[in-house]
Design a protein around this motif. Structure first.
Motif, PDB file in Angstrom:
ATOM      1  N   LEU A  70     -16.307  -0.749  -4.060  1.00  0.00           N
ATOM      2  CA  LEU A  70     -16.616  -2.145  -3.741  1.00  0.00           C
ATOM      3  C   LEU A  70     -15.621  -2.699  -2.738  1.00  0.00           C
ATOM      4  O   LEU A  70     -16.010  -3.328  -1.736  1.00  0.00           O
ATOM      5  CB  LEU A  70     -16.597  -2.975  -5.029  1.00  0.00           C
ATOM      6  N   LEU A  71     -14.340  -2.472  -2.964  1.00  0.00           N
ATOM      7  CA  LEU A  71     -13.311  -2.989  -2.060  1.00  0.00           C
ATOM      8  C   LEU A  71     -13.392  -2.335  -0.689  1.00  0.00           C
ATOM      9  O   LEU A  71     -13.401  -3.024   0.348  1.00  0.00           O
ATOM     10  CB  LEU A  71     -11.927  -2.754  -2.681  1.00  0.00           C
ATOM     11  N   SER A  72     -13.471  -1.017  -0.645  1.00  0.00           N
ATOM     12  CA  SER A  72     -13.428  -0.297   0.624  1.00  0.00           C
ATOM     13  C   SER A  72     -14.672  -0.550   1.473  1.00  0.00           C
ATOM     14  O   SER A  72     -14.575  -0.815   2.669  1.00  0.00           O
ATOM     15  CB  SER A  72     -13.279   1.207   0.365  1.00  0.00           C
ATOM     16  N   LEU A  73     -15.840  -0.476   0.854  1.00  0.00           N
ATOM     17  CA  LEU A  73     -17.076  -0.674   1.613  1.00  0.00           C
ATOM     18  C   LEU A  73     -17.190  -2.108   2.117  1.00  0.00           C
ATOM     19  O   LEU A  73     -17.650  -2.335   3.239  1.00  0.00           O
ATOM     20  CB  LEU A  73     -18.278  -0.309   0.748  1.00  0.00           C
ATOM     21  N   THR A  74     -16.764  -3.068   1.311  1.00  0.00           N
ATOM     22  CA  THR A  74     -16.788  -4.455   1.771  1.00  0.00           C
ATOM     23  C   THR A  74     -15.864  -4.645   2.960  1.00  0.00           C
ATOM     24  O   THR A  74     -16.231  -5.286   3.958  1.00  0.00           O
ATOM     25  CB  THR A  74     -16.365  -5.412   0.631  1.00  0.00           C
ATOM     26  N   ALA A  75     -14.663  -4.091   2.882  1.00  0.00           N
ATOM     27  CA  ALA A  75     -13.697  -4.227   3.973  1.00  0.00           C
ATOM     28  C   ALA A  75     -14.196  -3.542   5.245  1.00  0.00           C
ATOM     29  O   ALA A  75     -14.086  -4.090   6.348  1.00  0.00           O
ATOM     30  CB  ALA A  75     -12.352  -3.640   3.553  1.00  0.00           C
ATOM     31  N   ILE A  76     -14.779  -2.357   5.100  1.00  0.00           N
ATOM     32  CA  ILE A  76     -15.239  -1.628   6.278  1.00  0.00           C
ATOM     33  C   ILE A  76     -16.453  -2.298   6.898  1.00  0.00           C
ATOM     34  O   ILE A  76     -16.565  -2.408   8.130  1.00  0.00           O
ATOM     35  CB  ILE A  76     -15.540  -0.168   5.898  1.00  0.00           C
ATOM     36  N   LEU A  77     -17.405  -2.762   6.084  1.00  0.00           N
ATOM     37  CA  LEU A  77     -18.576  -3.461   6.627  1.00  0.00           C
ATOM     38  C   LEU A  77     -18.161  -4.726   7.368  1.00  0.00           C
ATOM     39  O   LEU A  77     -18.670  -5.029   8.457  1.00  0.00           O
ATOM     40  CB  LEU A  77     -19.544  -3.799   5.495  1.00  0.00           C
ATOM     41  N   PHE A  78     -17.226  -5.471   6.801  1.00  0.00           N
ATOM     42  CA  PHE A  78     -16.704  -6.662   7.476  1.00  0.00           C
ATOM     43  C   PHE A  78     -16.045  -6.297   8.804  1.00  0.00           C
ATOM     44  O   PHE A  78     -16.282  -6.935   9.845  1.00  0.00           O
ATOM     45  CB  PHE A  78     -15.707  -7.369   6.550  1.00  0.00           C
ATOM     46  N   ALA A  79     -15.228  -5.244   8.783  1.00  0.00           N
ATOM     47  CA  ALA A  79     -14.500  -4.847   9.985  1.00  0.00           C
ATOM     48  C   ALA A  79     -15.434  -4.300  11.057  1.00  0.00           C
ATOM     49  O   ALA A  79     -15.279  -4.607  12.248  1.00  0.00           O
ATOM     50  CB  ALA A  79     -13.438  -3.805   9.627  1.00  0.00           C
TER      51      ALA A  79
ATOM     52  N   ALA B 284     -16.708 -11.639  -6.828  1.00  0.00           N
ATOM     53  CA  ALA B 284     -16.684 -11.929  -5.390  1.00  0.00           C
ATOM     54  C   ALA B 284     -15.456 -12.752  -5.013  1.00  0.00           C
ATOM     55  O   ALA B 284     -14.832 -12.515  -3.963  1.00  0.00           O
ATOM     56  CB  ALA B 284     -17.958 -12.657  -4.983  1.00  0.00           C
ATOM     57  N   ALA B 285     -15.095 -13.714  -5.854  1.00  0.00           N
ATOM     58  CA  ALA B 285     -13.914 -14.531  -5.573  1.00  0.00           C
ATOM     59  C   ALA B 285     -12.637 -13.687  -5.591  1.00  0.00           C
ATOM     60  O   ALA B 285     -11.746 -13.875  -4.751  1.00  0.00           O
ATOM     61  CB  ALA B 285     -13.807 -15.665  -6.596  1.00  0.00           C
ATOM     62  N   HIS B 286     -12.556 -12.759  -6.541  1.00  0.00           N
ATOM     63  CA  HIS B 286     -11.387 -11.867  -6.603  1.00  0.00           C
ATOM     64  C   HIS B 286     -11.392 -10.854  -5.455  1.00  0.00           C
ATOM     65  O   HIS B 286     -10.332 -10.325  -5.103  1.00  0.00           O
ATOM     66  CB  HIS B 286     -11.363 -11.120  -7.938  1.00  0.00           C
ATOM     67  N   LEU B 287     -12.567 -10.582  -4.903  1.00  0.00           N
ATOM     68  CA  LEU B 287     -12.690  -9.561  -3.855  1.00  0.00           C
ATOM     69  C   LEU B 287     -12.262 -10.069  -2.483  1.00  0.00           C
ATOM     70  O   LEU B 287     -11.843  -9.269  -1.638  1.00  0.00           O
ATOM     71  CB  LEU B 287     -14.144  -9.073  -3.801  1.00  0.00           C
ATOM     72  N   VAL B 288     -12.346 -11.368  -2.256  1.00  0.00           N
ATOM     73  CA  VAL B 288     -12.160 -11.916  -0.913  1.00  0.00           C
ATOM     74  C   VAL B 288     -10.812 -11.533  -0.312  1.00  0.00           C
ATOM     75  O   VAL B 288     -10.737 -10.970   0.788  1.00  0.00           O
ATOM     76  CB  VAL B 288     -12.320 -13.447  -0.930  1.00  0.00           C
ATOM     77  N   LEU B 289      -9.727 -11.825  -1.002  1.00  0.00           N
ATOM     78  CA  LEU B 289      -8.395 -11.604  -0.428  1.00  0.00           C
ATOM     79  C   LEU B 289      -8.075 -10.132  -0.209  1.00  0.00           C
ATOM     80  O   LEU B 289      -7.620  -9.757   0.878  1.00  0.00           O
ATOM     81  CB  LEU B 289      -7.327 -12.271  -1.293  1.00  0.00           C
ATOM     82  N   PRO B 290      -8.284  -9.230  -1.206  1.00  0.00           N
ATOM     83  CA  PRO B 290      -8.000  -7.816  -0.927  1.00  0.00           C
ATOM     84  C   PRO B 290      -8.899  -7.226   0.153  1.00  0.00           C
ATOM     85  O   PRO B 290      -8.437  -6.426   0.974  1.00  0.00           O
ATOM     86  CB  PRO B 290      -8.212  -7.125  -2.279  1.00  0.00           C
ATOM     87  N   ALA B 291     -10.177  -7.604   0.171  1.00  0.00           N
ATOM     88  CA  ALA B 291     -11.082  -7.077   1.204  1.00  0.00           C
ATOM     89  C   ALA B 291     -10.693  -7.601   2.577  1.00  0.00           C
ATOM     90  O   ALA B 291     -10.748  -6.860   3.576  1.00  0.00           O
ATOM     91  CB  ALA B 291     -12.529  -7.445   0.873  1.00  0.00           C
ATOM     92  N   LEU B 292     -10.303  -8.857   2.652  1.00  0.00           N
ATOM     93  CA  LEU B 292      -9.866  -9.434   3.928  1.00  0.00           C
ATOM     94  C   LEU B 292      -8.587  -8.771   4.416  1.00  0.00           C
ATOM     95  O   LEU B 292      -8.432  -8.477   5.603  1.00  0.00           O
ATOM     96  CB  LEU B 292      -9.673 -10.938   3.771  1.00  0.00           C
TER      97      LEU B 292
ATOM     98  N   GLN C 206     -12.859   6.835   8.200  1.00  0.00           N
ATOM     99  CA  GLN C 206     -12.368   5.790   7.315  1.00  0.00           C
ATOM    100  C   GLN C 206     -13.023   5.873   5.945  1.00  0.00           C
ATOM    101  O   GLN C 206     -12.369   5.674   4.914  1.00  0.00           O
ATOM    102  CB  GLN C 206     -12.633   4.401   7.928  1.00  0.00           C
ATOM    103  N   LEU C 207     -14.311   6.179   5.907  1.00  0.00           N
ATOM    104  CA  LEU C 207     -14.992   6.346   4.631  1.00  0.00           C
ATOM    105  C   LEU C 207     -14.433   7.542   3.869  1.00  0.00           C
ATOM    106  O   LEU C 207     -14.349   7.534   2.641  1.00  0.00           O
ATOM    107  CB  LEU C 207     -16.501   6.525   4.850  1.00  0.00           C
ATOM    108  N   GLY C 208     -14.057   8.586   4.612  1.00  0.00           N
ATOM    109  CA  GLY C 208     -13.469   9.749   3.963  1.00  0.00           C
ATOM    110  C   GLY C 208     -12.112   9.457   3.354  1.00  0.00           C
ATOM    111  O   GLY C 208     -11.697  10.122   2.401  1.00  0.00           O
ATOM    112  N   GLY C 209     -11.423   8.461   3.887  1.00  0.00           N
ATOM    113  CA  GLY C 209     -10.108   8.103   3.356  1.00  0.00           C
ATOM    114  C   GLY C 209     -10.139   6.916   2.421  1.00  0.00           C
ATOM    115  O   GLY C 209      -9.180   6.150   2.361  1.00  0.00           O
ATOM    116  N   LEU C 210     -11.245   6.758   1.695  1.00  0.00           N
ATOM    117  CA  LEU C 210     -11.391   5.606   0.801  1.00  0.00           C
ATOM    118  C   LEU C 210     -10.257   5.527  -0.209  1.00  0.00           C
ATOM    119  O   LEU C 210      -9.695   4.466  -0.462  1.00  0.00           O
ATOM    120  CB  LEU C 210     -12.728   5.683   0.057  1.00  0.00           C
TER     121      LEU C 210
END
Length: 333
Positions: free
Chosen positions: A111-120, A196-204, A264-268
């Motif tokens: 959840l954290l990695s895919l959210t961060a990568i999709l955003f980026a 989702a609220a807890h996810l915002v800061l680490p994903a950002l 990047q996905l390989g280094g999740l």
């Protein structure tokens, strides 16, 4: 003629790459095992330190119980033997099988990695395309400078600054964990909003590094393509600049972007260690850090084994994706 030789070229290529996974993973795990054993102390020393002390007889019994009294090469062979039977062993630190521990932490990391990568990827490609289209302008300079700062800034510092700003000063967002402790959710929607609220800061925080990378990569790839003959021909035909940028330039710039995204996905697992530690996120990176500090050799090696298989698998997917994105590229058997 063997069955492998009768396979189509793409099938032979897949078989060849899959056979390379095993020795690659073994080398990675062996190096990790040697580094882990080179560190001073072992799991029994950690347990004794946390308990405030222990007798020599007790520590000797503990080493026999955990199999640490045998030579290191035998310990490594025992781990490989268990893995060959799909048994990752037992985490004495968490008192549960390693496979269950990894599976329980995997969704949080995904959840954290895919959210961060999709955003980026989404924002990075857009900003990189804008910078390339308006190269040499203040807009290009501003995007380039900001992306360079983001690329050079340590992840842990970004995370800590976001915690101070949005968690401590403004109190807009939670700063630790996956959910609010003790929260009684009235519905699944309330649970999803809390996550989702807890996810915002680490994903950002994690996405800022990837974002800077995709901005720079997209800009440089598009600038090279802008000067090619087929782009000048498209403009000479009267095609709108927007279609030239999106349909001709950006589409051909996706090859290096696809490569980096696959890596990047390989280094999740490895990419989230710092962020999961800073934000107390209950994922693979966090338990990997805990495994190192606790000298939990079974858990540590299992995470590295899974990570190595994932990296090799994603490299294979990227190679195949190249052939899909650009038909001129053929997969060599």
């Amino acid at each position: 003629m063997t069955a492998a030789l009768r396979l189509a070229p793409i099938h032979r290529y897949l078989l060849k790459r899959l056979l390379q996974v095993i020795p690659t993973a073994l080398v990675i795990v062996l190096v990790s095992f040697v580094l882990m054993k080179s560190a001073p102390g072992d799991m029994v020393d950690v347990i004794a330190g946390e308990s405030g002390g222990a007798t020599a007889e007790y520590m000797e019994d503990m080493r026999k119980l955990y199999g640490l009294d045998v030579p290191v090469q035998e310990q490594f062979l025992t781990f490989l033997k268990n893995v060959s039977h799909l048994d990752l062993g037992y985490s004495f630190r968490d008192s549960m099988p390693v496979s269950e521990l990894i599976w329980s932490a995997l969704p949080a990391t995904l959840l954290l990695s895919l959210t961060a990568i999709l955003f980026a990827v989404a924002l990075g490609i857009a900003l990189g395309a804008i910078a390339a289209r308006f190269r040499g302008t203040p807009l290009d300079t501003g995007i380039t400078v900001v992306s360079s700062i983001g690329f050079a800034t340590p992840l842990f510092w970004v995370g800590l600054m976001l915690i101070v700003l949005f968690g401590v000063k403004l109190r807009w967002l939670p700063v630790a964990g996956l959910t609010t402790v003790g929260m009684d959710y009235a519905s699944n929607w309330d649970y999803a909003k809390d996550v989702a609220a807890h996810l915002v800061l680490p994903a950002l925080s994690l996405g800022c590094f990837y974002l800077a990378l995709y901005v720079r990569l997209t800009r440089s790839a598009m600038l090279e393509i802008f000067d090619l003959d087929f782009v000048r021909t498209a403009r000479a035909k009267g095609i709108s600049e927007w279609r030239v940028v999106v349909r001709h330039v950006l589409r051909n710039a996706l090859l290096p972007i696809a490569t980096v995204t696959g890596l990047q996905l390989g280094g999740l697992f490895s990419g989230t260690v710092v962020i999961e530690t800073v934000f107390g996120w209950p994922g693979i990176g966090r338990i990997a850090y805990d495994a190192v500090t606790a000298r939990d050799i079974n858990l540590f090696l299992s995470i590295f084994l899974c990570s190595s298989f994932l990296v090799v698998a994603m490299n294979l997917v990227v190679d195949l994706l190249y052939a899909v994105l650009d038909p001129r590229i053929e997969v060599a058997a």
